[in-house]
Design a protein around this motif. Structure first.
Motif, PDB file in Angstrom:
ATOM      1  N   ASN A  73       0.806  -1.227   0.000  1.00  0.00           N
ATOM      2  CA  ASN A  73       0.000   0.000   0.000  1.00  0.00           C
ATOM      3  C   ASN A  73       0.838   1.276   0.000  1.00  0.00           C
ATOM      4  OD1 ASN A  73      -2.862  -0.724   0.020  1.00  0.00           O
ATOM      5  ND2 ASN A  73      -2.404  -1.781   1.937  1.00  0.00           N
ATOM      6  N   GLU A  74       2.099   1.178   0.350  1.00  0.00           N
ATOM      7  CA  GLU A  74       2.942   2.372   0.380  1.00  0.00           C
ATOM      8  C   GLU A  74       3.832   2.406  -0.868  1.00  0.00           C
ATOM      9  OE1 GLU A  74       4.836   2.239   4.240  1.00  0.00           O
ATOM     10  OE2 GLU A  74       3.229   3.461   5.072  1.00  0.00           O
ATOM     11  N   VAL A  75       3.173   2.521  -2.004  1.00  0.00           N
ATOM     12  CA  VAL A  75       3.882   2.498  -3.289  1.00  0.00           C
ATOM     13  C   VAL A  75       4.931   3.604  -3.353  1.00  0.00           C
ATOM     14  CG1 VAL A  75       3.610   2.724  -5.797  1.00  0.00           C
ATOM     15  CG2 VAL A  75       1.891   1.498  -4.454  1.00  0.00           C
ATOM     16  N   GLU A  76       4.597   4.753  -2.768  1.00  0.00           N
ATOM     17  CA  GLU A  76       5.507   5.893  -2.840  1.00  0.00           C
ATOM     18  C   GLU A  76       6.848   5.605  -2.154  1.00  0.00           C
ATOM     19  OE1 GLU A  76       2.596   6.815   0.588  1.00  0.00           O
ATOM     20  OE2 GLU A  76       2.706   5.610  -1.243  1.00  0.00           O
ATOM     21  N   PHE A  77       6.840   4.664  -1.191  1.00  0.00           N
ATOM     22  CA  PHE A  77       8.081   4.323  -0.494  1.00  0.00           C
ATOM     23  C   PHE A  77       8.811   3.147  -1.134  1.00  0.00           C
ATOM     24  CE2 PHE A  77       5.458   6.219   3.011  1.00  0.00           C
ATOM     25  CZ  PHE A  77       6.196   7.396   3.119  1.00  0.00           C
ATOM     26  N   LYS A  78       8.242   2.608  -2.195  1.00  0.00           N
ATOM     27  CA  LYS A  78       8.877   1.499  -2.916  1.00  0.00           C
ATOM     28  C   LYS A  78       9.481   1.963  -4.250  1.00  0.00           C
ATOM     29  CE  LYS A  78       7.949  -2.223  -0.329  1.00  0.00           C
ATOM     30  NZ  LYS A  78       7.166  -1.656   0.754  1.00  0.00           N
ATOM     31  N   LYS A  79       9.465   3.269  -4.474  1.00  0.00           N
ATOM     32  CA  LYS A  79       9.992   3.777  -5.749  1.00  0.00           C
ATOM     33  C   LYS A  79      11.470   3.436  -5.918  1.00  0.00           C
ATOM     34  CE  LYS A  79       6.778   7.597  -6.589  1.00  0.00           C
ATOM     35  NZ  LYS A  79       6.631   9.058  -6.788  1.00  0.00           N
ATOM     36  N   ASN A 109      -6.709   2.695  -1.373  1.00  0.00           N
ATOM     37  CA  ASN A 109      -5.631   3.472  -0.749  1.00  0.00           C
ATOM     38  C   ASN A 109      -4.941   4.412  -1.742  1.00  0.00           C
ATOM     39  OD1 ASN A 109      -4.290   3.986   1.772  1.00  0.00           O
ATOM     40  ND2 ASN A 109      -2.473   2.928   0.992  1.00  0.00           N
ATOM     41  N   ASN A 111      -3.871   3.664  -4.584  1.00  0.00           N
ATOM     42  CA  ASN A 111      -2.718   2.987  -5.188  1.00  0.00           C
ATOM     43  C   ASN A 111      -2.665   3.118  -6.705  1.00  0.00           C
ATOM     44  OD1 ASN A 111      -1.560   2.172  -2.781  1.00  0.00           O
ATOM     45  ND2 ASN A 111      -2.671   0.228  -2.714  1.00  0.00           N
ATOM     46  N   LYS A 114      -0.957   6.295  -7.344  1.00  0.00           N
ATOM     47  CA  LYS A 114       0.458   6.183  -6.980  1.00  0.00           C
ATOM     48  C   LYS A 114       1.238   5.410  -8.044  1.00  0.00           C
ATOM     49  CE  LYS A 114      -0.574   6.165  -2.009  1.00  0.00           C
ATOM     50  NZ  LYS A 114      -0.596   5.331  -0.775  1.00  0.00           N
ATOM     51  N   ASN A 157       1.815  -3.619   5.305  1.00  0.00           N
ATOM     52  CA  ASN A 157       1.221  -2.909   4.163  1.00  0.00           C
ATOM     53  C   ASN A 157       1.066  -3.808   2.944  1.00  0.00           C
ATOM     54  OD1 ASN A 157       1.012  -0.108   5.224  1.00  0.00           O
ATOM     55  ND2 ASN A 157       3.229  -0.332   5.445  1.00  0.00           N
TER      56      ASN A 157
END
Length: 223
Positions: A73-79, A109, A111, A114, A157
């Motif tokens: 769910n935290e795609v922005e932190f997996k960039k 979420n 996503n 994102k 997440n």
């Protein structure tokens, strides 16, 4: 005597050059050919991974060499993970016809938005035609991951930095004798070293395996 000595030296130099030019490449070829025949298969760690037909998607794992990941769910932190994978693996192997990267992403979420942003950023680095993102319900993310039967786990997440190699027959491939982990099911996309030193080699092996199988089939048909 001096002339004889010089002639002898010249003959030795010529012999050395012949060895370097002809004999050494032959020995090297035989060595690597033997290695491919004896060690050229990447072990199957989990068989019969289910395809994606149960999800609302046109993406398929069947008949493809797939790098499978779970963005969470935290795609922005997996960039950063995605950029590592793009630069170290996709740019190297994306030109192969049957190669693809598939990311499983939970629905909701925000996503989808994102992922759209992530794709735009990846698109500035390379052609991302073979990057696919499949959106599924949370429970389906969990069940799909569990069937891989790895020693890894999804975080809270529903994501993991680890990515996995799935072959054309829907089997998970990896290592049974990794020097660091023993059984190596996946590759840490946070680690450039893991992608560079291990995953790249394993993708090469599986591609070579399929190329050799194709050549053998073509040779058999021509008989």
């Amino acid at each position: 005597m001096g002339l004889l000595k010089n002639d002898k030296n010249e003959h030795m130099k010529k012999a050395f050059v012949l060895v370097v030019l002809f004999i050494f490449p032959l020995v090297a070829y035989l060595f690597f050919a033997s290695g491919v025949n004896n060690f050229g298969r990447l072990p199957v760690l989990t068989e019969n991974i289910s395809n994606l037909e149960r999800f609302d998607t046109n993406v398929s794992l069947d008949g493809k060499i797939t790098i499978l990941g779970f963005l969470g769910n935290e795609v922005e932190f997996k960039k950063g993970n995605a950029f590592n994978l793009n630069q170290k693996i996709y740019k190297r192997f994306g030109k192969f016809k049957d190669f693809q990267i598939v990311m499983i992403v939970p629905k909701g979420n925000g996503n989808k938005e994102k992922v759209t942003s992530l794709k735009a950023e990846l698109g500035t680095l390379s052609d991302i035609e073979k990057w696919y993102f499949v959106f599924v319900e949370d429970s389906e993310v969990k069940s799909f991951f569990q069937q891989l039967k790895t020693d890894k786990a999804l975080d809270e997440n529903l994501g993991t930095p680890y990515v996995f190699i799935i072959d054309k027959d829907l089997n998970l491939r990896g290592r049974t004798d990794d020097e660091d982990e023993g059984m190596k099911y996946g590759f840490n996309s946070t680690s450039v070293a893991d992608l560079n030193n291990k995953m790249e080699d394993d993708v090469k092996i599986i591609l070579a395996e399929y190329r050799l199988a194709l050549k053998k089939n073509n040779a058999d048909r021509s008989k």
